[in-house]
Design a protein around this motif. Structure first.
Motif, PDB file in Angstrom:
ATOM      1  N   GLU A   1       0.921  -1.200   0.077  1.00 13.90           N
ATOM      2  CA  GLU A   1       0.030   0.019  -0.145  1.00 13.90           C
ATOM      3  C   GLU A   1       0.926   1.233   0.052  1.00 13.90           C
ATOM      4  OE1 GLU A   1      -1.813   0.633   3.928  1.00 13.90           O
ATOM      5  OE2 GLU A   1      -0.497  -0.967   4.746  1.00 13.90           O
ATOM      6  N   PRO A   2       0.364   2.379  -0.346  1.00 12.73           N
ATOM      7  CA  PRO A   2       1.186   3.612  -0.214  1.00 12.73           C
ATOM      8  C   PRO A   2       1.705   3.708   1.167  1.00 12.73           C
ATOM      9  CG  PRO A   2      -0.812   4.062  -1.534  1.00 12.73           C
ATOM     10  CD  PRO A   2      -0.981   2.543  -0.817  1.00 12.73           C
ATOM     11  N   ILE A   3       2.830   4.204   1.228  1.00 11.84           N
ATOM     12  CA  ILE A   3       3.620   4.185   2.592  1.00 11.84           C
ATOM     13  C   ILE A   3       3.735   5.927   2.844  1.00 11.84           C
ATOM     14  CG2 ILE A   3       5.897   4.144   1.689  1.00 11.84           C
ATOM     15  CD1 ILE A   3       6.660   3.114   4.483  1.00 11.84           C
TER      16      ILE A   3
ATOM     17  N   VAL B   1      13.388   0.713   0.447  1.00 10.50           N
ATOM     18  CA  VAL B   1      12.886   0.728  -0.790  1.00 10.50           C
ATOM     19  C   VAL B   1      11.498   0.358  -0.795  1.00 10.50           C
ATOM     20  CG1 VAL B   1      15.088  -0.108  -2.027  1.00 10.50           C
ATOM     21  CG2 VAL B   1      13.536  -1.750  -1.174  1.00 10.50           C
ATOM     22  N   ASP B   2      10.392   1.327  -1.357  1.00 11.30           N
ATOM     23  CA  ASP B   2       9.206   1.155  -1.389  1.00 11.30           C
ATOM     24  C   ASP B   2       8.931   0.515  -2.956  1.00 11.30           C
ATOM     25  OD1 ASP B   2       6.524   1.524  -1.464  1.00 11.30           O
ATOM     26  OD2 ASP B   2       6.582   3.771  -2.029  1.00 11.30           O
ATOM     27  N   THR B   3       8.323  -0.813  -2.819  1.00 13.89           N
ATOM     28  CA  THR B   3       8.348  -1.662  -3.994  1.00 13.89           C
ATOM     29  C   THR B   3       6.614  -1.614  -4.261  1.00 13.89           C
ATOM     30  OG1 THR B   3       7.813  -3.596  -2.506  1.00 13.89           O
ATOM     31  CG2 THR B   3      10.131  -3.016  -3.029  1.00 13.89           C
ATOM     32  N   TRP B   4       6.481  -1.322  -5.512  1.00 11.11           N
ATOM     33  CA  TRP B   4       5.304  -1.103  -5.988  1.00 11.11           C
ATOM     34  C   TRP B   4       4.858  -2.468  -6.975  1.00 11.11           C
ATOM     35  CZ3 TRP B   4       3.297  -1.200 -10.843  1.00 11.11           C
ATOM     36  CH2 TRP B   4       1.835  -1.456 -11.195  1.00 11.11           C
ATOM     37  N   TRP B   5       3.816  -3.349  -6.668  1.00  8.82           N
ATOM     38  CA  TRP B   5       3.364  -4.374  -7.690  1.00  8.82           C
ATOM     39  C   TRP B   5       2.235  -4.908  -7.184  1.00  8.82           C
ATOM     40  CZ3 TRP B   5       4.302  -9.616  -6.018  1.00  8.82           C
ATOM     41  CH2 TRP B   5       4.887  -9.617  -4.927  1.00  8.82           C
ATOM     42  N   GLN B   6       1.614  -5.818  -7.772  1.00 11.92           N
ATOM     43  CA  GLN B   6       0.396  -6.314  -7.726  1.00 11.92           C
ATOM     44  C   GLN B   6       0.362  -7.977  -7.790  1.00 11.92           C
ATOM     45  OE1 GLN B   6      -1.313  -4.560 -11.169  1.00 11.92           O
ATOM     46  NE2 GLN B   6      -2.547  -3.215  -9.750  1.00 11.92           N
ATOM     47  N   THR B   7      -0.887  -8.494  -7.424  1.00  9.42           N
ATOM     48  CA  THR B   7      -0.797 -10.116  -7.540  1.00  9.42           C
ATOM     49  C   THR B   7      -0.624 -10.567  -8.886  1.00  9.42           C
ATOM     50  OG1 THR B   7      -2.303 -10.009  -5.795  1.00  9.42           O
ATOM     51  CG2 THR B   7      -2.518 -11.902  -7.103  1.00  9.42           C
ATOM     52  N   GLU B   8      -1.352  -9.337  -9.578  1.00 10.21           N
ATOM     53  CA  GLU B   8      -1.265  -9.946 -11.252  1.00 10.21           C
ATOM     54  C   GLU B   8       0.090  -9.731 -11.669  1.00 10.21           C
ATOM     55  OE1 GLU B   8      -3.268  -7.900  -9.497  1.00 10.21           O
ATOM     56  OE2 GLU B   8      -5.164  -7.807 -10.209  1.00 10.21           O
TER      57      GLU B   8
ATOM     58  N   GLY C   1      -5.209  -0.435 -12.661  1.00  9.05           N
ATOM     59  CA  GLY C   1      -6.180  -0.064 -11.362  1.00  9.05           C
ATOM     60  C   GLY C   1      -5.813   1.156 -10.354  1.00  9.05           C
ATOM     61  N   ASP C   2      -4.446   1.295 -10.750  1.00  8.83           N
ATOM     62  CA  ASP C   2      -3.983   2.547  -9.672  1.00  8.83           C
ATOM     63  C   ASP C   2      -3.799   3.964 -10.273  1.00  8.83           C
ATOM     64  OD1 ASP C   2      -3.398   1.238  -7.152  1.00  8.83           O
ATOM     65  OD2 ASP C   2      -1.914  -0.117  -7.947  1.00  8.83           O
ATOM     66  N   GLY C   3      -3.913   4.810  -9.216  1.00  6.55           N
ATOM     67  CA  GLY C   3      -3.516   6.123  -9.729  1.00  6.55           C
ATOM     68  C   GLY C   3      -1.948   6.390  -9.512  1.00  6.55           C
TER      69      GLY C   3
ATOM     70  N   GLY D   1      -2.846   5.006  -5.128  1.00  5.38           N
ATOM     71  CA  GLY D   1      -3.786   4.165  -4.420  1.00  5.38           C
ATOM     72  C   GLY D   1      -4.838   3.847  -5.725  1.00  5.38           C
ATOM     73  N   ARG D   2      -5.744   3.035  -5.105  1.00  2.00           N
ATOM     74  CA  ARG D   2      -6.483   2.363  -6.427  1.00  2.00           C
ATOM     75  C   ARG D   2      -7.531   3.565  -6.797  1.00  2.00           C
ATOM     76  NH1 ARG D   2      -5.226  -2.869  -8.065  1.00  2.00           N
ATOM     77  NH2 ARG D   2      -7.356  -2.779  -8.804  1.00  2.00           N
ATOM     78  N   VAL D   3      -8.012   3.392  -8.037  1.00  2.87           N
ATOM     79  CA  VAL D   3      -8.898   4.292  -8.684  1.00  2.87           C
ATOM     80  C   VAL D   3     -10.082   3.409  -8.831  1.00  2.87           C
ATOM     81  CG1 VAL D   3      -7.318   5.911  -9.486  1.00  2.87           C
ATOM     82  CG2 VAL D   3      -8.135   3.909 -10.926  1.00  2.87           C
TER      83      VAL D   3
ATOM     84  N   HIS E   1      -4.151  -5.651   2.680  1.00  5.22           N
ATOM     85  CA  HIS E   1      -4.849  -6.544   2.305  1.00  5.22           C
ATOM     86  C   HIS E   1      -5.947  -6.119   1.165  1.00  5.22           C
ATOM     87  CE1 HIS E   1      -3.076  -8.782   5.114  1.00  5.22           C
ATOM     88  NE2 HIS E   1      -3.861  -9.042   6.004  1.00  5.22           N
ATOM     89  N   ARG E   2      -6.218  -6.892   0.090  1.00  5.06           N
ATOM     90  CA  ARG E   2      -7.096  -6.377  -0.880  1.00  5.06           C
ATOM     91  C   ARG E   2      -8.360  -6.915  -0.747  1.00  5.06           C
ATOM     92  NH1 ARG E   2      -4.707  -7.070  -6.922  1.00  5.06           N
ATOM     93  NH2 ARG E   2      -6.659  -6.991  -8.096  1.00  5.06           N
ATOM     94  N   LEU E   3      -9.426  -6.094  -1.107  1.00  5.40           N
ATOM     95  CA  LEU E   3     -10.840  -6.542  -0.973  1.00  5.40           C
ATOM     96  C   LEU E   3     -11.656  -5.882  -1.711  1.00  5.40           C
ATOM     97  CD1 LEU E   3     -11.893  -6.773   2.847  1.00  5.40           C
ATOM     98  CD2 LEU E   3     -11.871  -8.560   1.590  1.00  5.40           C
TER      99      LEU E   3
HETATM  100  O1  PRX Z   1      -3.029  -0.250  -4.829  1.00  2.81           O
HETATM  101  C1  PRX Z   1      -1.845  -1.058  -5.067  1.00  2.81           C
HETATM  102  C2  PRX Z   1      -1.198  -1.491  -3.704  1.00  2.81           C
HETATM  103  O2  PRX Z   1      -1.719  -2.759  -3.718  1.00  2.81           O
HETATM  104  C3  PRX Z   1      -2.459  -3.388  -4.874  1.00  2.81           C
HETATM  105  C4  PRX Z   1      -2.104  -4.669  -5.197  1.00  2.81           C
HETATM  106  O3  PRX Z   1      -2.513  -5.522  -4.084  1.00  2.81           O
HETATM  107  P1  PRX Z   1      -2.228  -7.024  -4.018  1.00  2.81           P
HETATM  108  O4  PRX Z   1      -2.373  -7.601  -5.358  1.00  2.81           O
HETATM  109  O5  PRX Z   1      -2.897  -7.725  -2.722  1.00  2.81           O
HETATM  110  O6  PRX Z   1      -0.499  -7.048  -4.020  1.00  2.81           O
HETATM  111  C5  PRX Z   1      -0.028  -6.785  -2.669  1.00  2.81           C
HETATM  112  C6  PRX Z   1       1.711  -6.919  -2.798  1.00  2.81           C
HETATM  113  C7  PRX Z   1       2.103  -6.814  -3.940  1.00  2.81           C
HETATM  114  C8  PRX Z   1      -1.815  -2.289  -6.006  1.00  2.81           C
HETATM  115  O7  PRX Z   1      -2.590  -2.215  -7.032  1.00  2.81           O
HETATM  116  N1  PRX Z   1       0.272  -1.386  -3.571  1.00  2.81           N
HETATM  117  C9  PRX Z   1       1.251  -2.565  -3.662  1.00  2.81           C
HETATM  118  N2  PRX Z   1       2.207  -1.932  -3.234  1.00  2.81           N
HETATM  119  C10 PRX Z   1       1.991  -0.801  -3.221  1.00  2.81           C
HETATM  120  C11 PRX Z   1       0.857  -0.314  -3.362  1.00  2.81           C
HETATM  121  N3  PRX Z   1       0.344   0.927  -3.354  1.00  2.81           N
HETATM  122  C12 PRX Z   1       1.303   1.856  -3.097  1.00  2.81           C
HETATM  123  N4  PRX Z   1       2.673   1.627  -3.040  1.00  2.81           N
HETATM  124  C13 PRX Z   1       3.245   0.481  -3.054  1.00  2.81           C
HETATM  125  N5  PRX Z   1       4.546   0.144  -2.919  1.00  2.81           N
END
Ligand code: PRX
Length: 646
Positions: free
Chosen positions: A380-382, A402-409, A497-499, A512-514, A523-525
């Motif tokens: 999530e955004p820190i 390190v702030d790592t951005w990624w997704q399940t996908e 799906g993110d801004g 964050g999510r748009v 946790h994603r819901l």
């Molecule tokens: O909104 C982003 C946020 O978590 C979403 C993905 O969630 P999930 O598939 O459960 O995976 C989480 C672990 C990788 C993203 O679409 N997110 C994840 N990492 C970040 C984040 N938002 C901001 N900064 C991050 N580092």
């Protein structure tokens, strides 16, 4: 949100035909050589983000994932530690599992699965606590070519049942009970309940439940179905040949929430996923042989898959598996574990940092943390305050964050600061709250809502324009949903799906999510999931759920509930509904705030205007915007007056 045809961009037409990555700056075939192939691939990426969407990587290669995570390390490094297991209760002994021991355990587990009838391609559901057997079981599946679906041990019987049904699992692996924060979680009981739910629908595909003994609790037993893991494993050999798998054979399914409907089965495949998990684990964390690496996620989420199990083990790391929580037996637990096991790399979520920050510096300072070299954040955004505290207090100002951005996908990290080529240094200036730059081989764009590419410093919607090996391939058994969810908003792009904002230096800040996806404590819901849990209570007529800013969780769940005629709104009923949602989905979905809503703001065509509900939940009633298009504008007045977040 359709992207207009714009030939000046060039990529639109170009992107219509599948093409390989020869034009990109990274040679993925070269990267693929970091793993051992039974048959080396001769092609890298072959994909189209236009319908029909198709994504393939290293398609003619063959490999086995467990071989790469275990066997190939044995000739030279059998006695190095693969897993350190730290139990929930610090009084219980921790474990160190060498690669040699890991090999024996994975082979045994694979043979147990075979004996229970699991075949290549079968789906195996795992519902396990954070114990070493969870890692053994995942690797055992990959050894025999079975597809695992790990379900987070905090999910309810209903949620498990849906996931088993969706992928038609024939085997479930669970434990008698789990332990977290000193509390017992009745895992086997939840599985029993899930199978009953499925049987009642005539949809029970499960023939065997393999049960790992964790607490020794007295549990219900069905002798035709249930088998003890420790009894079965004593009867099988510890040699099981790894199954040769095609690079594009399915590796695992992981269910994740979207903005509509039920959770979708994100499908990852064998070769590309492993290459990408290993590549990113090295690039981001700069792992060096002998270091102790600790990711605090749960194997029930993608972070646990890629950065507790597959990435680290493919890179022959020592990876720490932690059963507990940050606040048990006290709020120094993380720092105590870091000293105890001399952790060098620590990777956690902002929600944990915020919760621990509230406890002050003293619980951190009690421990030396001298072993730490690098800190990571994910999920999530820190917020800059948490980032700075993490850097200053936890890392004593000497460890990069390190702030790592990624997704399940995405399978692995796409945007993050990385180690230098020699793995020793990080960019000098890391900005609190910025995910910084895309990794080599990742091509993000920021679009406006019309699909126009924004250049330079800009804020908009984050898309990725070219594939990478770790990208999901489809929604399990629902390719149309895959195309619709990720590739229809902007033709030719993967929509995250993110801004996102890009600053003048070219650094990326995820905002964050748009869409209607919530991020509760990382946790994603989906709002739709929570709403359908509410309306499954007979007293609820309608529910609308939105997120609102929460100091610790990042986002909290705010629910507007319309009761059926004649039902009295009481505080007890709120508590019961909260409990009901927990029961239907799991504790992560516990609503924070429930507001009774005699009516919901709807357009004349009956669509709920969530924008207004979000503003009320955020207590931003000055900026509700235009409410004149509502069928009944007076409902807004009531909701504002009775809002619970004043
Ligand atoms: O909104 C982003 C946020 O978590 C979403 C993905 O969630 P999930 O598939 O459960 O995976 C989480 C672990 C990788 C993203 O679409 N997110 C994840 N990492 C970040 C984040 N938002 C901001 N900064 C991050 N580092």
């Amino acid at each position: 949100m359709k992207r207009p045809i714009d030939n000046s961009i060039g990529l639109f037409l170009f992107g219509q035909t599948p093409y390989t990555l020869s034009m990109s700056k990274i040679d993925w075939l070269e990267v693929s050589e970091r793993i051992d192939w039974l048959k080396k691939p001769t092609v890298a990426g072959d994909y189209s983000f236009h319908k029909p969407v198709s994504i393939q990587w290293f398609a003619d290669g063959e490999l086995n994932v467990s071989y790469n995570c275990v066997d190939r390390h044995l000739p030279q490094h059998a006695n190095e530690v693969a897993l350190i297991w730290e139990p929930d209760n610090p009084a219980e002994a921790s474990k160190k599992i060498t690669y040699a021991e890991l090999s024996i355990q994975v082979n045994r587990f694979a043979n147990v699965l075979k004996k229970q009838g699991v075949k290549k391609g079968d789906r195996v559901t795992l519902y396990l606590p954070m114990i070493v057997e969870a890692v053994y079981a995942m690797l055992a599946c990959t050894r025999i070519g079975a597809v695992h679906s790990v379900v987070f041990a905090g999910f309810s019987a209903d949620s498990i049942a849906n996931r088993i049904e969706d992928c038609d699992s024939n085997i479930v692996i669970t434990a008698d009970e789990g332990l977290r924060g000193g509390k017992k979680i009745e895992l086997k009981k939840n599985i029993d309940e899930a199978l009953e739910l499925l049987s009642a629908k005539g949809k029970n595909s499960v023939s065997k439940v393999v049960v790992v003994k964790r607490t020794g609790a007295d549990i219900a037993w069905t002798s035709q179905v249930d088998v003890w893991y420790h009894e079965e494993s004593a009867q099988v050999s510890d040699v099981c040949a790894p199954e040769p798998m095609k690079a594009e054979d399915p590796l695992f399914i992981l269910y994740t929430s979207g903005s509509t409907g039920k959770p979708k089965g994100v499908l990852h495949t064998t070769g590309g996923y492993l290459v990408y998990a290993a590549y990113t684990h090295e690039k981001v964390f700069g792992y060096r042989a002998g270091e102790v690496y600790w990711c605090t996620a749960d194997v029930g989420w993608i972070t646990g898959h890629s950065y507790i199990v597959y990435g680290p083990l493919a890179n022959r790391a020592t990876t720490l598996v932690f059963e507990g929580i940050p606040s048990y037996p006290d709020v120094s637990r993380f720092w105590q574990v870091i000293d105890k096991h001399q952790v060098n790399i620590f990777y956690t979520a902002p929600t944990a940092i915020r919760a621990l920050m509230r406890e002050g510096e003293e619980p951190v300072k009690k421990f030396s943390r001298k072993s730490l070299r690098l800190l990571g954040s994910v999920g999530e955004p820190i917020n800059p305050e948490a980032w700075s505290w993490y850097q200053r207090v936890v890392g004593d100002g000497r460890c990069p964050v390190v702030d790592t951005w990624w997704q399940t996908e995405t399978g692995g990290i796409l945007i993050s600061a990385c180690a230098s080529e020699d793995g020793t240094t990080y960019p000098e200036v890391l900005k609190p709250g910025a995910a910084t730059r895309p990794l080599a081989g990742i091509y993000p764009e920021i679009l406006d809502t019309e699909g126009k590419i924004l250049t330079g410093a800009a804020e908009g919607l984050l898309v990725i324009k070219e594939s990478w090996p770790g990208q999901m391939r489809t929604v399990y058994r629902d390719h149309a949903r895959f195309e619709e969810t990720y590739f229809s908003a902007f033709a030719g792009y993967y929509f995250t799906g993110d801004g996102c904002r890009r600053d003048a230096d070219g650094d990326y800040w995820i905002t964050g999510r748009v869409d209607d996806v919530l991020n509760i404590s990382g946790h994603r819901l989906g709002t739709a999931e929570v709403e359908s849990a509410f309306v499954s209570d007979a007293r609820v007529s309608e529910a609308a759920v939105v997120g609102y800013p929460h100091d610790i969780k990042g986002q909290g769940i705010y629910a507007y509930i319309t009761l059926k005629n004649g039902v009295t709104p009481t505080e007890e009923l709120k508590a019961e509904l909260r409990q009901h949602v927990r029961h239907v989905i799991g504790p992560i979905a516990t609503p924070d705030i429930i507001q009774w809503a005699p009516g919901l703001p709807k357009t004349r065509s009956g669509k709920i205007m969530r924008r207004i509900l979000r503003k009320i939940a955020e207590n931003q009633i000055e900026s509700l915007g235009d409410t004149s298009t509502l069928a009944d504008p007076s409902v807004v007045k009531d909701l504002v007056e009775n809002r619970s977040n004043k």
